[in-house]
Design a protein around this motif. Structure first.
Motif, PDB file in Angstrom:
ATOM      1  N   VAL A 131      10.405  27.080 -24.283  1.00 16.16           N
ATOM      2  CA  VAL A 131       9.384  26.751 -23.294  1.00 16.16           C
ATOM      3  C   VAL A 131       8.706  25.447 -23.695  1.00 16.16           C
ATOM      4  CG1 VAL A 131       9.009  29.146 -22.635  1.00 16.16           C
ATOM      5  CG2 VAL A 131       7.635  28.157 -24.459  1.00 16.16           C
ATOM      6  N   GLY A 132       8.332  24.674 -22.685  1.00 20.86           N
ATOM      7  CA  GLY A 132       7.732  23.377 -22.956  1.00 20.86           C
ATOM      8  C   GLY A 132       6.500  23.114 -22.111  1.00 20.86           C
ATOM      9  N   PHE A 133       5.500  22.465 -22.725  1.00 17.09           N
ATOM     10  CA  PHE A 133       4.258  22.122 -22.049  1.00 17.09           C
ATOM     11  C   PHE A 133       3.830  20.723 -22.491  1.00 17.09           C
ATOM     12  CE2 PHE A 133       4.488  26.655 -22.661  1.00 17.09           C
ATOM     13  CZ  PHE A 133       4.183  27.168 -21.418  1.00 17.09           C
ATOM     14  N   ARG A 134       2.918  20.125 -21.748  1.00 18.40           N
ATOM     15  CA  ARG A 134       2.437  18.797 -22.134  1.00 18.40           C
ATOM     16  C   ARG A 134       1.618  18.863 -23.420  1.00 18.40           C
ATOM     17  NH1 ARG A 134       1.238  18.348 -16.634  1.00 18.40           N
ATOM     18  NH2 ARG A 134      -1.002  18.435 -17.033  1.00 18.40           N
ATOM     19  N   ASN A 135       0.758  19.916 -23.539  1.00 21.51           N
ATOM     20  CA  ASN A 135      -0.069  20.059 -24.733  1.00 21.51           C
ATOM     21  C   ASN A 135      -0.471  21.515 -24.921  1.00 21.51           C
ATOM     22  OD1 ASN A 135      -2.607  20.560 -23.190  1.00 21.51           O
ATOM     23  ND2 ASN A 135      -2.328  18.425 -22.565  1.00 21.51           N
ATOM     24  N   LYS A 136      -1.176  21.807 -25.996  1.00 20.85           N
ATOM     25  CA  LYS A 136      -1.516  23.183 -26.367  1.00 20.85           C
ATOM     26  C   LYS A 136      -2.421  23.868 -25.357  1.00 20.85           C
ATOM     27  CE  LYS A 136      -5.384  21.826 -29.399  1.00 20.85           C
ATOM     28  NZ  LYS A 136      -6.447  22.389 -28.533  1.00 20.85           N
ATOM     29  N   ILE A 140       1.137  28.955 -21.674  1.00 18.38           N
ATOM     30  CA  ILE A 140       0.914  30.255 -21.037  1.00 18.38           C
ATOM     31  C   ILE A 140       2.001  31.251 -21.447  1.00 18.38           C
ATOM     32  CG2 ILE A 140      -0.257  29.252 -19.039  1.00 18.38           C
ATOM     33  CD1 ILE A 140       2.336  29.687 -17.429  1.00 18.38           C
ATOM     34  N   LEU A 141       1.665  32.536 -21.382  1.00 18.04           N
ATOM     35  CA  LEU A 141       2.610  33.646 -21.531  1.00 18.04           C
ATOM     36  C   LEU A 141       3.361  33.642 -22.865  1.00 18.04           C
ATOM     37  CD1 LEU A 141       4.111  33.546 -17.906  1.00 18.04           C
ATOM     38  CD2 LEU A 141       2.248  34.995 -18.745  1.00 18.04           C
ATOM     39  N   GLN A 142       2.740  33.147 -23.915  1.00 19.26           N
ATOM     40  CA  GLN A 142       3.415  33.070 -25.214  1.00 19.26           C
ATOM     41  C   GLN A 142       3.766  34.458 -25.751  1.00 19.26           C
ATOM     42  OE1 GLN A 142       1.324  30.698 -28.087  1.00 19.26           O
ATOM     43  NE2 GLN A 142       3.085  30.534 -29.429  1.00 19.26           N
ATOM     44  N   ASP A 143       2.825  35.373 -25.725  1.00 22.86           N
ATOM     45  CA  ASP A 143       3.090  36.720 -26.241  1.00 22.86           C
ATOM     46  C   ASP A 143       4.136  37.441 -25.391  1.00 22.86           C
ATOM     47  OD1 ASP A 143       1.281  36.363 -28.275  1.00 22.86           O
ATOM     48  OD2 ASP A 143      -0.387  37.306 -27.197  1.00 22.86           O
ATOM     49  N   GLU A 144       4.069  37.223 -24.076  1.00 20.49           N
ATOM     50  CA  GLU A 144       5.025  37.876 -23.185  1.00 20.49           C
ATOM     51  C   GLU A 144       6.457  37.419 -23.480  1.00 20.49           C
ATOM     52  OE1 GLU A 144       1.104  37.932 -20.965  1.00 20.49           O
ATOM     53  OE2 GLU A 144       2.153  36.645 -22.386  1.00 20.49           O
ATOM     54  N   PHE A 145       6.644  36.116 -23.668  1.00 19.38           N
ATOM     55  CA  PHE A 145       7.978  35.602 -23.978  1.00 19.38           C
ATOM     56  C   PHE A 145       8.478  36.138 -25.317  1.00 19.38           C
ATOM     57  CE2 PHE A 145       7.413  32.146 -20.794  1.00 19.38           C
ATOM     58  CZ  PHE A 145       8.656  32.252 -20.181  1.00 19.38           C
ATOM     59  N   LYS A 146       7.610  36.155 -26.303  1.00 20.66           N
ATOM     60  CA  LYS A 146       8.012  36.647 -27.621  1.00 20.66           C
ATOM     61  C   LYS A 146       8.469  38.100 -27.559  1.00 20.66           C
ATOM     62  CE  LYS A 146       5.126  33.621 -30.506  1.00 20.66           C
ATOM     63  NZ  LYS A 146       3.994  33.570 -31.469  1.00 20.66           N
ATOM     64  N   SER A 147       7.846  38.892 -26.693  1.00 17.05           N
ATOM     65  CA  SER A 147       8.157  40.324 -26.623  1.00 17.05           C
ATOM     66  C   SER A 147       9.534  40.603 -26.038  1.00 17.05           C
ATOM     67  CB  SER A 147       7.085  41.047 -25.788  1.00 17.05           C
ATOM     68  OG  SER A 147       7.187  40.701 -24.418  1.00 17.05           O
ATOM     69  N   VAL A 148      10.119  39.628 -25.317  1.00 16.11           N
ATOM     70  CA  VAL A 148      11.425  39.866 -24.684  1.00 16.11           C
ATOM     71  C   VAL A 148      12.515  38.951 -25.238  1.00 16.11           C
ATOM     72  CG1 VAL A 148      10.346  40.686 -22.559  1.00 16.11           C
ATOM     73  CG2 VAL A 148      10.952  38.270 -22.765  1.00 16.11           C
ATOM     74  N   SER A 149      12.201  38.201 -26.287  1.00 17.29           N
ATOM     75  CA  SER A 149      13.140  37.211 -26.797  1.00 17.29           C
ATOM     76  C   SER A 149      13.641  37.550 -28.198  1.00 17.29           C
ATOM     77  CB  SER A 149      12.477  35.822 -26.837  1.00 17.29           C
ATOM     78  OG  SER A 149      11.983  35.453 -25.563  1.00 17.29           O
ATOM     79  N   HIS A 151      14.946  35.068 -29.898  1.00 14.45           N
ATOM     80  CA  HIS A 151      14.479  33.828 -30.520  1.00 14.45           C
ATOM     81  C   HIS A 151      13.601  33.098 -29.509  1.00 14.45           C
ATOM     82  CE1 HIS A 151      17.458  34.444 -33.688  1.00 14.45           C
ATOM     83  NE2 HIS A 151      18.347  34.659 -32.738  1.00 14.45           N
ATOM     84  N   TYR A 152      12.448  32.639 -29.972  1.00 19.37           N
ATOM     85  CA  TYR A 152      11.483  31.971 -29.097  1.00 19.37           C
ATOM     86  C   TYR A 152      11.108  30.619 -29.695  1.00 19.37           C
ATOM     87  CZ  TYR A 152       6.861  30.902 -27.084  1.00 19.37           C
ATOM     88  OH  TYR A 152       5.789  30.283 -26.487  1.00 19.37           O
ATOM     89  N   TYR A 153      11.179  29.571 -28.873  1.00 24.03           N
ATOM     90  CA  TYR A 153      10.836  28.229 -29.342  1.00 24.03           C
ATOM     91  C   TYR A 153       9.841  27.591 -28.374  1.00 24.03           C
ATOM     92  CZ  TYR A 153      15.082  28.927 -32.094  1.00 24.03           C
ATOM     93  OH  TYR A 153      16.036  29.437 -32.949  1.00 24.03           O
ATOM     94  N   LEU A 154       8.755  27.098 -28.941  1.00 24.37           N
ATOM     95  CA  LEU A 154       7.699  26.443 -28.176  1.00 24.37           C
ATOM     96  C   LEU A 154       7.713  24.950 -28.464  1.00 24.37           C
ATOM     97  CD1 LEU A 154       5.033  26.420 -26.483  1.00 24.37           C
ATOM     98  CD2 LEU A 154       3.828  26.971 -28.624  1.00 24.37           C
ATOM     99  N   GLY A 159       3.084  17.367 -29.377  1.00 20.76           N
ATOM    100  CA  GLY A 159       3.165  18.017 -30.683  1.00 20.76           C
ATOM    101  C   GLY A 159       1.990  18.902 -31.034  1.00 20.76           C
ATOM    102  N   THR A 160       1.068  19.127 -30.097  1.00 20.63           N
ATOM    103  CA  THR A 160      -0.093  19.964 -30.408  1.00 20.63           C
ATOM    104  C   THR A 160       0.215  21.450 -30.345  1.00 20.63           C
ATOM    105  OG1 THR A 160      -0.808  19.808 -28.087  1.00 20.63           O
ATOM    106  CG2 THR A 160      -1.765  18.229 -29.656  1.00 20.63           C
ATOM    107  N   ALA A 161       1.374  21.813 -29.817  1.00 19.23           N
ATOM    108  CA  ALA A 161       1.800  23.217 -29.777  1.00 19.23           C
ATOM    109  C   ALA A 161       3.282  23.281 -30.108  1.00 19.23           C
ATOM    110  CB  ALA A 161       1.541  23.817 -28.397  1.00 19.23           C
ATOM    111  N   GLY A 162       3.636  24.091 -31.090  1.00 15.10           N
ATOM    112  CA  GLY A 162       5.035  24.215 -31.460  1.00 15.10           C
ATOM    113  C   GLY A 162       5.622  22.914 -31.969  1.00 15.10           C
ATOM    114  N   GLU A 163       6.866  22.649 -31.607  1.00 11.92           N
ATOM    115  CA  GLU A 163       7.556  21.431 -32.035  1.00 11.92           C
ATOM    116  C   GLU A 163       7.317  20.300 -31.040  1.00 11.92           C
ATOM    117  OE1 GLU A 163      11.685  22.097 -33.010  1.00 11.92           O
ATOM    118  OE2 GLU A 163      11.310  24.223 -33.361  1.00 11.92           O
ATOM    119  N   LYS A 164       7.164  19.105 -31.551  1.00 10.77           N
ATOM    120  CA  LYS A 164       6.989  17.957 -30.674  1.00 10.77           C
ATOM    121  C   LYS A 164       8.329  17.577 -30.057  1.00 10.77           C
ATOM    122  CE  LYS A 164       5.182  13.242 -30.418  1.00 10.77           C
ATOM    123  NZ  LYS A 164       4.529  12.140 -31.157  1.00 10.77           N
ATOM    124  N   GLY A 165       8.315  17.398 -28.726  1.00  8.83           N
ATOM    125  CA  GLY A 165       9.543  17.018 -28.044  1.00  8.83           C
ATOM    126  C   GLY A 165       9.717  17.763 -26.742  1.00  8.83           C
TER     127      GLY A 165
END
Length: 280
Positions: A131-136, A140-149, A151-154, A159-165
């Motif tokens: 999942v990708g967003f402009r900034n932290k 949205i829905l971080q816990d929901e995605f983790k519960s069904v994945s 492997h989860y990558y943000l 670069g303010t949330a997860g990996e920059k890119g």
């Protein structure tokens, strides 16, 4: 009338609502959408079903406050009711549990990507989500995605949330590291889906995209959701919203989408003026 059971801001411009709609909840599947009207004189807008609970008879929707109708929708609170809530509409996503699938969501498109990832997980698939967003602040829905994945990558642009890119950077990194996906599902801004498809085409990975972002009235009558798929005219709300991403003419879709941006801005400005007058 369709009562709002829960209203939850997910970030400054995105809100989740849980609506009493038992008949819709019983039939809703991943990838489908509803059409709602805030009041008797309101316009119809399509919104993807983010989740549903047949036992409680509720349907969850997530919307971004971008125009006049979503501003009016967001002015409602728990206990208020919507005038119309019709669905489920559109063709359900094709879910195959015997797959290793990568579900990619961008921005508010993650509200559409989540039920797809959840459906794959329920069917027994091995699910990787990116999942990708402009900034932290927009995550949205971080816990929901983790519960069904599995492997989860943000990722985030700054670069303010997860990996920059970008999500495509992470996808390419995983493939380069030896990951194999039977299918990629991409849901988000049109430009994001275009570049995901360009990346997966190099590796001959089947890719499905949701063209929900170009839908306006959800019936095909507005013409905004027309797009070319394999050289043929299709309607996102009637023939989709899911399509083979390698066959979609994204440049034509983006051109059509831009043509409606001025209209949306005008509607938003008019709604702001009307709400300001009502408050005054």
């Amino acid at each position: 009338m369709y009562t709002i059971r829960k209203k939850q801001p997910l970030n400054p411009t995105v809100t989740k609502m849980v609506i009493d709609a038992p008949f819709v909840a019983k039939r809703a599947k991943a990838g489908q959408f509803i059409i709602l009207r805030v009041n008797e004189n309101g316009e119809r807008i399509p919104l993807t079903i983010e989740d549903s609970d047949p036992e409680k008879g509720t349907v969850s929707i997530v919307y971004q406050i971008v125009g006049g109708t979503t501003m009016k929708l967001n002015a409602l609170n728990e206990g208020d009711s919507l005038h119309d809530f019709v669905g489920p509409l559109g063709k359900p996503s094709v879910i195959d549990g015997n797959k290793k699938v990568c579900v990619i969501g961008g921005g508010v498109g993650c509200a559409i990507a989540y039920p797809t990832a959840k459906a794959f997980a329920k069917a027994g698939a091995d699910v990787t989500t990116i999942v990708g967003f402009r900034n932290k602040d927009l995550v949205i829905l971080q816990d929901e995605f983790k519960s069904v994945s599995n492997h989860y990558y943000l990722t985030s642009d700054d670069g303010t949330a997860g990996e920059k890119g970008l999500v495509t950077n992470k996808l390419e990194d995983l493939i380069a590291a030896g990951e194999h996906f039977d299918e990629v599902v991409a849901i988000g801004p049109i430009i994001m889906m275009k570049f995901v498809c360009l990346a997966t085409k190099k590796y001959d990975i089947p890719t499905v995209v949701s063209m929900n972002p170009i839908m306006i009235d959800g019936t095909g009558m507005c013409g905004c959701c027309r797009l070319m798929v394999d050289g043929k005219m299709k309607f996102a709300c009637v023939d989709g919203p899911d399509f083979d991403g390698h066959l979609v003419d994204f440049d034509e879709a983006m051109s059509r989408n831009r043509a409606y941006m001025d209209f949306e801005k005008k509607a938003r400005d008019e709604a702001c003026n009307l709400l300001n007058k009502e408050v005054a």
